[in-house]
Design a protein around this motif. Sequence first.
Motif, PDB file in Angstrom:
ATOM      1  N   UNK C 115       0.811  -1.211   0.000  1.00 58.60           N
ATOM      2  CA  UNK C 115       0.000   0.000   0.000  1.00 58.60           C
ATOM      3  C   UNK C 115       0.844   1.260   0.000  1.00 58.60           C
ATOM      4  N   UNK C 116       2.064   1.127   0.511  1.00 59.12           N
ATOM      5  CA  UNK C 116       3.004   2.241   0.443  1.00 59.12           C
ATOM      6  C   UNK C 116       3.308   2.561  -1.016  1.00 59.12           C
ATOM      7  N   UNK C 117       3.575   1.543  -1.801  1.00 60.41           N
ATOM      8  CA  UNK C 117       3.865   1.780  -3.221  1.00 60.41           C
ATOM      9  C   UNK C 117       2.609   2.259  -3.933  1.00 60.41           C
ATOM     10  N   UNK C 119       0.245   4.052  -2.720  1.00 56.78           N
ATOM     11  CA  UNK C 119      -0.020   5.459  -2.399  1.00 56.78           C
ATOM     12  C   UNK C 119       1.075   6.374  -2.936  1.00 56.78           C
ATOM     13  N   UNK C 120       2.327   5.921  -2.851  1.00 55.85           N
ATOM     14  CA  UNK C 120       3.428   6.786  -3.274  1.00 55.85           C
ATOM     15  C   UNK C 120       3.513   6.848  -4.792  1.00 55.85           C
ATOM     16  N   UNK C 121       3.122   5.771  -5.468  1.00 55.57           N
ATOM     17  CA  UNK C 121       3.194   5.778  -6.920  1.00 55.57           C
ATOM     18  C   UNK C 121       1.787   5.798  -7.537  1.00 55.57           C
TER      19      UNK C 121
END
Lengths: 405, 262, 300
Positions: C115-117, C119-121
């Motif tokens: 989910x980090x990727x 949201x960040x991408x």
Amino acid sequence: MISLKDIGKACIIALWFVALTFPLMVIKVNPIDRIIIWRWHNMLWVGLGSFLCYLAGRAWLMRREIRLRRIRQGLEAELPQRTPLSRRIIQDPVIHRPLLAAGALFFLIFPLLFSTYQTNIMITALMYVVLGLGLNIVVGVAGLLDLGYVAFYAVGAYAYALLNLHFGLGFWTVLPIGGLLAATFGILLGFPVLRLRGDYLAIVTLGFGEIIRLILENWNEFSHGPSGISNIPRPGFFGIQMSLDHSITYLYYLMIAMVVFTIFVVNRLQNSRIGRAWFALREDEIACQAMGIDKTRTKLTAFALGAFWAGMVGVIFAAKTTFVNPASFTFLESAIILCIVVLGGMGSIVGVIIAALVLILLPEYLRAFSEYRMLVFGAVLVIMMVFRPQGIIANIRKTYRIGID
Amino acid sequence: MTPVLEVTGLTMDFGGIRALDRLDLRVNPGEIVALIGPNGAGKTTFFNCLTGLYRPTAGDLLLTPPDGGTRRLNGLKPNHVTMQGLARTFQNIRLFPNMTVLENVMIGRHCRTRARVLGAIFRDRRTRQEEREIVALSVSILKELGLGDMINEFAKNLPYGAQRRLEIARALATDPLVLLLDEPAAGMNPQETRELDELIRRIRDKGLSILLIEHDMKLVMSLSDYIFVMDYGKKIAEGTPEEIRTNPAVIKAYLGEDMDDA
Amino acid sequence: MDYFVELFFSGLTRGSIYALIALGYTMVYGIIGLINFAHGEIYMIGAFTALIVSTVLSIFGFPLPAIIILTALAAAIWASAYGYTVEKLAYRPLRNAPRLSPLISAIGMSMFLQNYVLLAQTPDFLPFPALIPDFDFMEPYAGFIGSSDMVILVTTTVIMILLTLLIKFTRTGKAMRATAQDRKMAMLVGINVDHVISVTFIIGSALAAIGGMLIASHIGQINFYIGFIAGIKAFTAAVLGGIGSIPGAVLGSFILGLTESFATGYVSSDYEDVFAFSLLVLILIFRPSGLLGKATIEKV
């Protein structure tokens, strides 16, 4: 308390995370149009965030260390003098009775106070309460990490959808059937896998969960494939036609009854001969067998009883949304339910209820927060394991205590 | 007299290694029998074969209750072995640390009770009755073993000697015909060992047969009616304590070991 | 026959990618007995880093060979940094916790990174530029094996050989083997076990990142979710070969890659993933020690 050295360390940590997250957080590319978007401000957030997180974690660790040292030196009694607030609330009837009454009243008049939309959300949250309590039997009490719990949920939902589609069976008929079918599935799946070691069991159940979802997705003749089954009737009430609003209110009370029923049953199971065996099994399998406990059978019981609740909630889910498709039953769903159990404190009924309400309601009400939902769920699992493996409310198992004469 | 426990030709191979080699052993009703031998002789392996944790390569394990009707234990799962009447303790204590002393013993009653899921949910009269009996019996066993004042403690908080006794209490709760004790005196001080000696006699006097593995020779010689000695997975001697004391093969096995140690 | 050969090579390509990921699983399992659930995510992060770095470099006008080398380096370095950080944050504090705690922590880490990727991408699929050109000398064989398949096979083989040499002959390699056999003993003879575990995560992550970059360039698109399925399949391969065993992971990967390739080629591609999952379940039930692993007996 926090020294200059800690601040220095925090700066280094912040730099590390800024560098670590640099490509993903700062740069965004479009390979087709060959555009780069630089988001330099993100560096600041990451740096600041990790700086503060480190200091907070450090302070927490230092407090614990100081306490441990005092205990070692005998300055402080090993057991905390003051019982934690959560425990006091649960154990002291003078506090918990009015609290419980207020809570019960709140839940009883909820649909009168709030809109249909809110009631609908609360129904979802209550469904997760039951799912959490069901998985809690398996993971929390018996210590079997089941990562494919959602499969049983799917069995219940599809049982209602298909039995209704083909045979016209109604909600009340299918509700127990869905539960029993899921329990049967639990036994069928559990039989070969329950002799496996804990971590292998987790992966195998994950595999089973995905297999069931993929079959539902690909076996068009049986499950109508990815497009799913629609027009599933809502639960009936002695054949009375209800408006949408009324049927939601009705479903809400049905769900409340379901939660009460689940709590009652789960509680009795935990404090029984079988519950004792589950707990002992989690403590030491070999000693358990040497005491004459049938390991496979005891585990199967836990597995089947856990699956039973998932199946029932699955039926309710299908009736609530009037539509099922395989996309509702991904691994993520299992992970959310696991998160509820872990956050609530494995084995703790009160904890699981609170955790389910918090984890499901909070993202609904804090809209800004909702896209970070899964990110936070992941973080919750890690943080709970590292800092507070016993959960928000540690399981106060009712132990057998008798007066000594 | 028919032996209550009879082992014939018990053999256990791990890959190419023969851990137990055609062992024969008998325990007569009401006897205290000891199994001794140098470290690594295969004594615990023998217990593990007997109790179903390992599946022996060959051999027969027969259990005969006082009313006759010999039962074969070969290939049974550990829990079934216990059901048949063979209970054990472990060399490295395996209690349920986060359960109370009473609950530990109550687990021992599990295989002699029947309440199922529905009983647990509805708590009908039979279930409640059964639960009361479990508690009453467990408490009486605990009192007999001198653990009466620790009933509500968590098992992990017990002193070492009491943990050893609790393991015995838990095993007794399964109503065994034969009690297998794996180094019950390990780590005990002389005072505790003396108490253990008395305790084992008391259990025997109630009609149980006892098979114990032990390194404390004083205890073995004072307690045992009969002794089996093994080394390198083979039986090298058997007899009464007096016979064993003077048996040249035994002396060699032990002296040999001593010399290796030195 | 041509079809058979084509499927064979495509199976080998699949297998080599699985092998690059499976090695990380098996090495970590061998040393700390943890199913590193977040390993698939490290592979995904490697692929994303490769995409970002290669696009930036190509916009800045670097020549292709430089892009390839720098991208591979960047992907490996950043993925290793992620692997190292994940171990320190989520697994090291749980080294003496009950067996399931680090596994739950790993599942949490996996969800977090995914989910980090996202949201960040981006939640969407991103096109990945083909880094490897069609070589002229591969022209005659283009019917069965593409240039990028060829590069993947060669790269994987070289990496395997290097890894084997590293583990067999270097000090670090010896320390790793010692730690895998008996962690306490290794500690007693003066091996810095924490350091060894970190190195294991770093190597495993770097391999996964290279795998991520190669397969992304081969297939041509990535998203934040590719790590989940790839991770499970690589784990299946590692278990098939015998988890904890390095040659086992490679063998298992090639078997899985080839069977998948033939099954989808000759039977049907609908149940491609079902096949891998079923294989995983069957091995764990019937032969949990895998082809080359050793069965363990619990001491009582």
